[in-house]
Design an enzyme around this catalytic site. Structure first.
Site, mmCIF file in Angstrom:
data_model
loop_
_atom_site.group_PDB
_atom_site.id
_atom_site.type_symbol
_atom_site.label_atom_id
_atom_site.label_comp_id
_atom_site.label_asym_id
_atom_site.label_seq_id
_atom_site.Cartn_x
_atom_site.Cartn_y
_atom_site.Cartn_z
ATOM 1 N N GLY A 1 -33.478 59.036 -82.439
ATOM 2 C CA GLY A 1 -34.176 58.332 -81.519
ATOM 3 C C GLY A 1 -34.902 59.135 -80.490
ATOM 4 C CG ASN B 1 -29.041 51.052 -87.310
ATOM 5 O OD1 ASN B 1 -28.834 49.938 -87.026
ATOM 6 N ND2 ASN B 1 -28.555 52.062 -86.509
ATOM 7 C CD1 TRP B 2 -33.683 46.985 -88.960
ATOM 8 C CD2 TRP B 2 -33.890 44.850 -88.715
ATOM 9 N NE1 TRP B 2 -34.537 46.381 -90.296
ATOM 10 C CE2 TRP B 2 -34.609 45.011 -89.823
ATOM 11 C CE3 TRP B 2 -33.912 43.361 -88.360
ATOM 12 C CZ2 TRP B 2 -35.166 44.085 -90.651
ATOM 13 C CZ3 TRP B 2 -34.462 42.376 -88.940
ATOM 14 C CH2 TRP B 2 -35.144 42.682 -90.192
ATOM 15 C CE LYS B 3 -31.146 53.121 -83.654
ATOM 16 N NZ LYS B 3 -31.037 54.308 -83.007
ATOM 17 N N GLY C 1 -33.660 54.755 -88.205
ATOM 18 C CA GLY C 1 -33.811 53.623 -86.892
ATOM 19 C C GLY C 1 -35.060 52.946 -86.608
ATOM 20 N N GLY C 2 -35.747 53.755 -85.747
ATOM 21 C CA GLY C 2 -36.838 53.296 -85.176
ATOM 22 C C GLY C 2 -37.983 53.045 -86.217
ATOM 23 C CD GLU D 1 -27.814 54.428 -81.425
ATOM 24 O OE1 GLU D 1 -27.896 53.183 -81.608
ATOM 25 O OE2 GLU D 1 -28.815 55.140 -81.422
ATOM 26 C CB SER E 1 -36.443 61.555 -85.679
ATOM 27 O OG SER E 1 -35.931 61.339 -84.362
ATOM 28 C CG HIS F 1 -25.016 54.231 -85.415
ATOM 29 N ND1 HIS F 1 -25.424 55.021 -84.110
ATOM 30 C CD2 HIS F 1 -26.028 54.535 -86.205
ATOM 31 C CE1 HIS F 1 -26.748 55.354 -84.400
ATOM 32 N NE2 HIS F 1 -27.357 55.070 -85.576
ATOM 33 C CD GLU G 1 -27.716 58.268 -88.525
ATOM 34 O OE1 GLU G 1 -28.749 57.862 -89.081
ATOM 35 O OE2 GLU G 1 -26.945 57.594 -87.610
HETATM 36 C C1 PEP Z 1 -30.175 55.666 -86.689
HETATM 37 O O1 PEP Z 1 -30.005 54.672 -85.638
HETATM 38 O O2 PEP Z 1 -29.241 55.606 -87.295
HETATM 39 C C2 PEP Z 1 -31.145 56.533 -86.612
HETATM 40 C C3 PEP Z 1 -31.127 57.664 -87.357
HETATM 41 O O3 PEP Z 1 -32.125 56.418 -85.456
HETATM 42 P P1 PEP Z 1 -33.786 56.874 -85.593
HETATM 43 O O4 PEP Z 1 -34.383 56.928 -86.765
HETATM 44 O O5 PEP Z 1 -34.681 56.161 -84.680
HETATM 45 O O6 PEP Z 1 -33.443 58.392 -85.102
#
Ligand code: PEP
Length: 275
Positions: free
Chosen positions: A177, A12-14, A248-249, A101, A227, A99, A171
């Site tokens: 993040g 997930n590049w957000k 994500g990251g 966010e 993470s 998600h 999640e």
């Molecule tokens: C996500 O955006 O779904 C996520 C899990 O982010 P991260 O890996 O950065 O925690």
């Protein structure tokens, strides 16, 4: 439905990357896995503005492309929205729904998640439905109650026979993040409880026939997200209830993302039925 579950690694590049960077990252992923065997299903979820470039860069490969959100209506006067019809026409196959966010900053609720999920299934998009508790909820001992409610509410009025393509992602909001990872054993436990919630949801204790037990959840892939990185993915994917990662990251560079795909490949290799 079969009980063999796929291994899926989704990035997930957000709200990151502009055109040239998106092309470069997608090509880096494609090139990094092109000679590999036992690959998991790899899904790249860039921002809407990069879908075209990423679809071009992944054309003819096994890498799938997903959106990070969508409206639940097909078309109309909904300024700023993107519909499932538009995604399918563009060549997108997956969509992230609910998600944290979106729930936290954009008013997504359990009932809008349900509407989006129905729309995704109607249009043959593979939905990746995100659920998870906040830190306060975890500290109050509400993790299971919150996750079970999110899962059941997302499935309202959806027939068991329509679940064929659905994917869930556990999640925990406090792990997204933040660098704080949910312990693998605990993540595995909650992923298992998502599956049993689905089984209970579709099991009937009453009705004209005698009680029937559903095993719908046993076939549904449940990913862990929060993470995830190269250093923790192997431990997570070695556990029985975690079928992959929503990243994500660490999906923002091929250097970080390719080893996570490699972690998925190890799971596929150990259990070939999970390809
Ligand atoms: C996500 O955006 O779904 C996520 C899990 O982010 P991260 O890996 O950065 O925690």
């Amino acid at each position: 439905m079969s009980t063999q579950r796929k291994t899926i690694i989704a990035g997930n590049w957000k709200m990151n990357k502009v055109t040239s960077q998106g092309k470069e990252l997608a090509s880096g992923v494609v090139n990094g896995i092109k000679d590999k065997v036992d690959l998991p299903e790899v899904v790249l979820c860039p921002p809407f503005t990069l879908l075209h470039e990423v679809l071009e860069a992944t054309k003819g490969t096994a890498v799938k492309v997903g959106a990070q959100n969508m409206d639940y209506r097909d078309d109309g006067a909904f300024t700023g929205e993107v519909s499932p019809v538009m995604l399918v026409a563009a060549g997108v196959t997956h969509v992230i729904i609910g998600h944290s966010e979106r729930r936290q900053f954009f008013g997504e609720t359990n009932s809008t998640v349900n509407l989006r999920l129905k729309a995704a299934l109607k249009h043959d998009l593979v939905p990746i439905v995100c659920v998870g508790e906040t830190l306060d909820e975890r500290e109050e001992g509400l993790t299971d109650a919150v996750v079970r409610r999110q899962v059941s509410a997302s499935l309202a009025d959806i027939d068991e026979s329509d679940l064929e393509t659905i994917v869930f992602a556990y999640e925990p909001v406090w792990a997204i993040g933040t660098g704080k990872v949910c312990e693998a054993v605990e993540a595995d436990r909650v992923c298992g409880s998502i599956r049993s919630t689905i089984n209970e949801y579709y099991s009937r204790a009453d009705g004209p026939q005698k009680a029937s037990k559903s095993s719908a959840g046993d076939s549904i892939p449940v990913l862990y997200g929060g993470s995830v990185k190269a250093s923790n993915v192997d431990e997570q994917l070695a556990l029985p209830n975690i079928d992959g990662s929503l990243v994500g990251g660490a999906s923002l560079t091929d250097k970080d993302f390719l080893p996570i795909i490699e972690g998925g490949a190890k799971r596929v290799k150990l259990t070939p039925s999970k390809a």
